[in-house]
Design a protein around this motif. Structure first.
Motif, short mmCIF file in Angstrom:
data_model
loop_
_atom_site.label_atom_id
_atom_site.label_comp_id
_atom_site.label_asym_id
_atom_site.label_seq_id
_atom_site.Cartn_x
_atom_site.Cartn_y
_atom_site.Cartn_z
N ALA A 1 -10.80 5.30 13.82
CA ALA A 1 -8.65 5.31 13.31
C ALA A 1 -8.15 6.25 13.67
CB ALA A 1 -9.10 5.06 12.17
N HIS A 2 -8.78 7.33 13.35
CA HIS A 2 -8.50 9.10 13.08
C HIS A 2 -6.95 8.48 11.88
CE1 HIS A 2 -9.78 10.63 16.33
NE2 HIS A 2 -9.48 9.27 17.31
N GLY A 3 -7.30 8.05 10.70
CA GLY A 3 -5.93 7.97 10.18
C GLY A 3 -5.53 9.28 9.14
N GLU A 4 -4.06 9.20 8.94
CA GLU A 4 -3.46 9.96 8.75
C GLU A 4 -2.74 9.48 6.44
OE1 GLU A 4 -0.31 10.68 11.06
OE2 GLU A 4 -2.06 12.12 12.52
N GLY A 5 -3.46 8.87 6.69
CA GLY A 5 -2.83 8.12 5.42
C GLY A 5 -2.72 6.74 5.49
N TYR A 6 -2.16 6.03 4.10
CA TYR A 6 -0.90 4.76 4.69
C TYR A 6 0.08 4.62 3.33
CZ TYR A 6 -4.17 3.08 0.96
OH TYR A 6 -5.24 2.89 -0.40
N ALA A 7 0.94 3.73 2.97
CA ALA A 7 2.09 4.16 2.50
C ALA A 7 1.55 3.83 0.79
CB ALA A 7 2.99 3.46 3.09
N LYS A 8 2.07 4.05 -0.64
CA LYS A 8 1.44 2.92 -1.47
C LYS A 8 2.08 2.60 -1.68
CE LYS A 8 -2.80 5.72 -1.16
NZ LYS A 8 -1.78 6.75 -0.07
N GLY A 9 2.49 1.56 -2.96
CA GLY A 9 3.68 0.75 -3.80
C GLY A 9 3.68 -0.01 -2.46
N LEU A 10 2.59 -1.04 -1.42
CA LEU A 10 3.85 -2.31 -0.58
C LEU A 10 3.78 -2.99 -1.53
CD1 LEU A 10 1.97 -0.79 2.29
CD2 LEU A 10 4.11 -0.91 1.84
N ALA A 11 2.56 -3.14 -2.67
CA ALA A 11 1.80 -4.13 -3.03
C ALA A 11 2.66 -4.32 -4.19
CB ALA A 11 0.53 -4.65 -3.78
N GLN A 12 3.77 -5.81 -4.38
CA GLN A 12 4.17 -6.11 -4.99
C GLN A 12 4.01 -7.40 -6.22
OE1 GLN A 12 7.79 -5.54 -4.79
NE2 GLN A 12 6.70 -3.97 -3.02
N GLY A 13 2.67 -7.40 -6.51
CA GLY A 13 1.85 -7.84 -7.64
C GLY A 13 0.50 -7.55 -6.99
N PRO A 14 -0.01 -8.46 -7.74
CA PRO A 14 -2.28 -8.63 -7.94
C PRO A 14 -1.92 -9.05 -6.61
CG PRO A 14 -1.27 -8.90 -10.02
CD PRO A 14 0.02 -8.60 -9.34
N ILE A 15 -2.34 -9.43 -5.65
CA ILE A 15 -2.91 -10.05 -4.23
C ILE A 15 -4.11 -10.58 -4.58
CG2 ILE A 15 -3.57 -9.56 -1.91
CD1 ILE A 15 -1.93 -7.71 -1.58
N PRO A 16 -4.50 -12.13 -4.94
CA PRO A 16 -5.62 -12.77 -3.97
C PRO A 16 -6.49 -12.29 -3.79
CG PRO A 16 -3.96 -13.78 -4.03
CD PRO A 16 -3.52 -12.60 -3.81
N ARG A 17 -8.09 -11.96 -4.56
CA ARG A 17 -8.55 -11.78 -3.16
C ARG A 17 -9.69 -13.19 -3.11
NH1 ARG A 17 -6.34 -7.99 -4.86
NH2 ARG A 17 -7.66 -6.11 -6.11
N GLU A 18 -9.12 -13.26 -1.55
CA GLU A 18 -9.23 -14.43 -0.75
C GLU A 18 -9.52 -13.48 1.38
OE1 GLU A 18 -5.51 -17.61 -1.25
OE2 GLU A 18 -6.43 -17.60 -2.97
N HIS A 19 -9.90 -13.74 1.60
CA HIS A 19 -10.46 -13.80 3.07
C HIS A 19 -8.85 -13.62 3.60
CE1 HIS A 19 -14.27 -13.63 2.18
NE2 HIS A 19 -14.32 -15.06 2.25
#
Length: 228
Positions: free
Chosen positions: A57-75
């Motif tokens: 992936a060569h990741g360099e982090g990801y933006a935090k705070g994108l979730a506007q609320g709880p996200i259901p644990r659904e596929h």
């Protein structure tokens, strides 16, 4: 119904799988041979653990705070008709993808339900698919059946690392084991073997029958085994 599962590994003569410290040209040639042989399995999905996927992936982090609320644990499936899938076993959501593609394959993250909402929102923002494999630990049997049912995966190639490969074999899910034995002795006793299982999770030895043994250019030997 689960896919047909091939566990494809490469190792030194003394059974070590990690390539750090090996000569660069030797490692490059070994990797090319490994990938060329893997293509013969004609799989529609390949699977690796977190450490390997982080390297890809060569990741360099990801933006935090994108979730506007709880996200259901659904596929979540951003793509159901990909030519090939890259399955990433990453229970705690640590792999930082830049896109939803890995080596021309659509990425599917396998997560535990304890992963953060921010991480799920981040995956959705870049159209990376994800599935849940358990509350805190991953049930590999459940995962492979889910992949077959939801994405139509029929042939899955497990490509490591050692703990992931060992866990699949230990769970009795592997139909075929493929090992490329390279012409070198590593000699580092602390290095992982090709297949590793935590002692508390170990069930019993996996007994196999030899299907073929082929000498490759450069002196490697390709061994293939199946269940008796």
């Amino acid at each position: 119904m689960k896919p047909y599962i091939i566990c494809h590994m490469m190792s030194s003569i003394d059974g070590h799988a990690l390539t750090d410290g090996w000569d660069r040209a030797f490692k490059k040639n070994a990797g090319e041979l490994y990938e060329k042989l893997a293509e013969q399995f004609k799989f529609d999905a390949w699977l690796c653990g977190r450490v390997t996927m982080q390297e890809i992936a060569h990741g360099e982090g990801y933006a935090k705070g994108l979730a506007q609320g709880p996200i259901p644990r659904e596929h979540y499936f951003a793509e159901r008709n990909a030519d090939k899938y890259a399955i990433s076993i990453d229970p705690h959501g640590k792999v930082e993808w830049k896109s939803n593609q890995a080596l021309d394959s659509h990425v599917v993250q396998v997560l535990a339900e304890g992963v953060s909402d921010d991480y799920l929102a981040y995956l959705q923002s870049i159209q990376v698919s994800y599935v849940f494999g358990g509350k805190s630990e991953i049930d590999l049997g459940l995962v492979v059946e889910l992949l077959a049912r939801e994405l139509g995966i029929e042939r899955l190639c497990v490509e490591g690392g050692p703990l992931v490969s060992g866990s699949f074999v230990n769970a009795g899910l592997v139909d075929e084991v493929s090992v490329v034995i390279l012409p070198l002795v590593d000699g580092r006793g602390a290095h992982p073997a090709s297949f590793e299982v935590p002692e508390q999770a170990w069930q019993q030895p996996a007994y196999l029958s030899l299907v073929s043994a082929e000498v490759q250019d450069g002196g490697a030997v390709w061994l293939r085994y199946k269940k008796p």
